[in-house]
Write a protein that holds these residues in place. Sequence first.
Motif, PDB file in Angstrom:
ATOM      1  N   ILE A   1       8.901   8.804   3.626  1.00 46.50           N
ATOM      2  CA  ILE A   1      10.214   8.256   3.465  1.00 46.50           C
ATOM      3  C   ILE A   1       9.893   6.731   2.967  1.00 46.50           C
ATOM      4  N   GLY A   2       8.739   6.341   3.176  1.00 43.13           N
ATOM      5  CA  GLY A   2       8.206   5.017   2.839  1.00 43.13           C
ATOM      6  C   GLY A   2       8.095   4.860   1.349  1.00 43.13           C
ATOM      7  N   SER A   3       7.648   3.883   0.908  1.00 38.45           N
ATOM      8  CA  SER A   3       7.456   3.564  -0.510  1.00 38.45           C
ATOM      9  C   SER A   3       6.056   3.806  -1.063  1.00 38.45           C
ATOM     10  N   GLN A   4       5.143   4.282   0.006  1.00 36.45           N
ATOM     11  CA  GLN A   4       3.722   4.558  -0.427  1.00 36.45           C
ATOM     12  C   GLN A   4       3.555   6.053  -1.161  1.00 36.45           C
ATOM     13  N   ASP A   5       2.559   5.979  -1.993  1.00 38.94           N
ATOM     14  CA  ASP A   5       2.328   7.347  -2.714  1.00 38.94           C
ATOM     15  C   ASP A   5       1.627   8.063  -1.787  1.00 38.94           C
ATOM     16  N   MET A   6       2.074   9.343  -1.521  1.00 41.68           N
ATOM     17  CA  MET A   6       1.567  10.321  -0.317  1.00 41.68           C
ATOM     18  C   MET A   6       0.146  10.754  -0.575  1.00 41.68           C
ATOM     19  N   ASN A   7      -0.072  10.772  -1.965  1.00 41.06           N
ATOM     20  CA  ASN A   7      -1.422  11.177  -2.532  1.00 41.06           C
ATOM     21  C   ASN A   7      -2.608   9.931  -2.141  1.00 41.06           C
ATOM     22  N   GLN A   8      -2.143   8.807  -1.995  1.00 37.47           N
ATOM     23  CA  GLN A   8      -2.976   7.746  -2.029  1.00 37.47           C
ATOM     24  C   GLN A   8      -3.378   7.127  -0.646  1.00 37.47           C
ATOM     25  N   VAL A   9      -2.361   7.661   0.184  1.00 32.63           N
ATOM     26  CA  VAL A   9      -2.803   7.086   1.645  1.00 32.63           C
ATOM     27  C   VAL A   9      -3.520   7.971   2.362  1.00 32.63           C
ATOM     28  N   PRO A  10      -4.724   7.474   2.902  1.00 30.49           N
ATOM     29  CA  PRO A  10      -5.471   8.434   3.573  1.00 30.49           C
ATOM     30  C   PRO A  10      -5.038   8.681   5.052  1.00 30.49           C
ATOM     31  N   VAL A  11      -5.033   9.509   5.751  1.00 33.22           N
ATOM     32  CA  VAL A  11      -4.556  10.026   7.025  1.00 33.22           C
ATOM     33  C   VAL A  11      -5.091   8.945   7.956  1.00 33.22           C
ATOM     34  N   SER A  12      -6.246   8.264   7.714  1.00 34.06           N
ATOM     35  CA  SER A  12      -6.704   7.555   8.678  1.00 34.06           C
ATOM     36  C   SER A  12      -6.074   6.213   8.849  1.00 34.06           C
ATOM     37  N   VAL A  13      -4.845   5.957   7.886  1.00 29.65           N
ATOM     38  CA  VAL A  13      -4.172   5.088   7.984  1.00 29.65           C
ATOM     39  C   VAL A  13      -2.784   4.727   8.630  1.00 29.65           C
ATOM     40  N   ILE A  14      -2.645   6.259   8.646  1.00 26.29           N
ATOM     41  CA  ILE A  14      -1.260   6.576   9.439  1.00 26.29           C
ATOM     42  C   ILE A  14      -1.260   7.244  10.876  1.00 26.29           C
ATOM     43  N   MET A  15      -2.624   7.603  10.913  1.00 24.26           N
ATOM     44  CA  MET A  15      -2.642   8.596  12.364  1.00 24.26           C
ATOM     45  C   MET A  15      -2.666   7.387  13.550  1.00 24.26           C
ATOM     46  N   SER A  16      -2.347   8.353  14.841  1.00 30.08           N
ATOM     47  CA  SER A  16      -2.835   7.533  16.091  1.00 30.08           C
ATOM     48  C   SER A  16      -4.056   7.603  16.180  1.00 30.08           C
ATOM     49  N   ARG A  17      -4.868   6.387  16.817  1.00 33.80           N
ATOM     50  CA  ARG A  17      -6.471   6.438  16.646  1.00 33.80           C
ATOM     51  C   ARG A  17      -6.949   6.345  18.001  1.00 33.80           C
TER      52      ARG A  17
END
Lengths: 215, 215
Positions: free
Chosen positions: B131-147
């Motif tokens: 629901i954010g403004s980023q393109d889901m195809n461009q965001v790698p999972v490493s950016v949004i995962m819990s680390r």
Amino acid sequence: MDLNDRQHKIIQIVREKAPITGEQIAEQLSVTRATLRPDLAILTMSGFLEARPRVGYFYTGQTSGTILSEEVRKLKVGEFLSSPVVIEESASAYKAVCEMFVEDVGSLFVVDNSGLLAGVLSRKDLLRTAIGSQDMNQVPVSVIMSRMPNIAYCKHDDTVVDVALLLITKEIDAVPVVRKKGNGFEVIGRMTKTNITRAFVSLANVGESEKGDSE
Amino acid sequence: MDLNDRQHKIIQIVREKAPITGEQIAEQLSVTRATLRPDLAILTMSGFLEARPRVGYFYTGQTSGTILSEEVRKLKVGEFLSSPVVIEESASAYKAVCEMFVEDVGSLFVVDNSGLLAGVLSRKDLLRTAIGSQDMNQVPVSVIMSRMPNIAYCKHDDTVVDVALLLITKEIDAVPVVRKKGNGFEVIGRMTKTNITRAFVSLANVGESEKGDSE
């Protein structure tokens, strides 16, 4: 509860020859009736055997497993439910996502304008919509929700086990707890896999809550 | 297990005066030692009291609750885990959503290029991104995962209860089951609230699995 070898043998004898008297069991095991008395008392009081005066012992069909299972089956929805989070049918999918984040729940219950249960909306429904081509602000939740009468629900007095089975067989994360109202259902709570997990933990901790009578 | 009044009284007496002999308990209750024998046998064998020869009875601190709780605590992760679904750090958020729908799971475990656990990705993480403004195809999972190291995990031999507590306290739906490998962890399974729900149901059904020794 761990039974000893002789107690297991007694259960076996009673299973095969019930009704059978304590004397007859003692004879089979080549011990005195007095020796067996504590074993028979344990097996009777813990529910494995049933003693009928002047008839003998019967096997109840219970195992330590079924006795544990009875304890588990005593847990009712009423003790474990959470407050429901509801949303109106006409609300947008975007609003539903916000509501889900604000309330930190994984499912919303959708109500019609009489406040009766109309559908259920899961995080999965919203994620599917979010990656689709529709505008989340334009899609009302009524279009993407699972709709009555195709939704699973439970009642305040149902057992937690029955709800757990429902969640597993229907492959869903939550069901509304409902109460009959007019031609439909009023939503009075929610039962999710989180509530089941809490019920599970409560079984491992009942010892603590038994200290006080308040719980 | 339901204890009778006298058995409850005996527990009370032993709690207050342990060590205490059977004779002394009988005296307190104004009954004979012989009358008490089955009660004491039951309380000892079911784990409420401990009898030490030539010393007397002690209270073990167990209640019917703690005895049930011991059964629950015997359940191990190894009996209930599911297969893990993993994804590479460089994969896109869009690919992660697809993977989640294809595999029908609520959490993905993210691995680095040595195959070691790098993070966890939940449906909630993906919904937030969607629901954010980023393109889901461009965001790698490493950016949004819990680390790592900020993610909860469990081992094959942990108890199901400990995992249930972890899920509740951390407010998460799943943890990876891991095994030490080099400087990190290899993912060998997943434990989710669904697995806990299955464990809960198994407690209500253990009677059935006890019929055969195979389970």
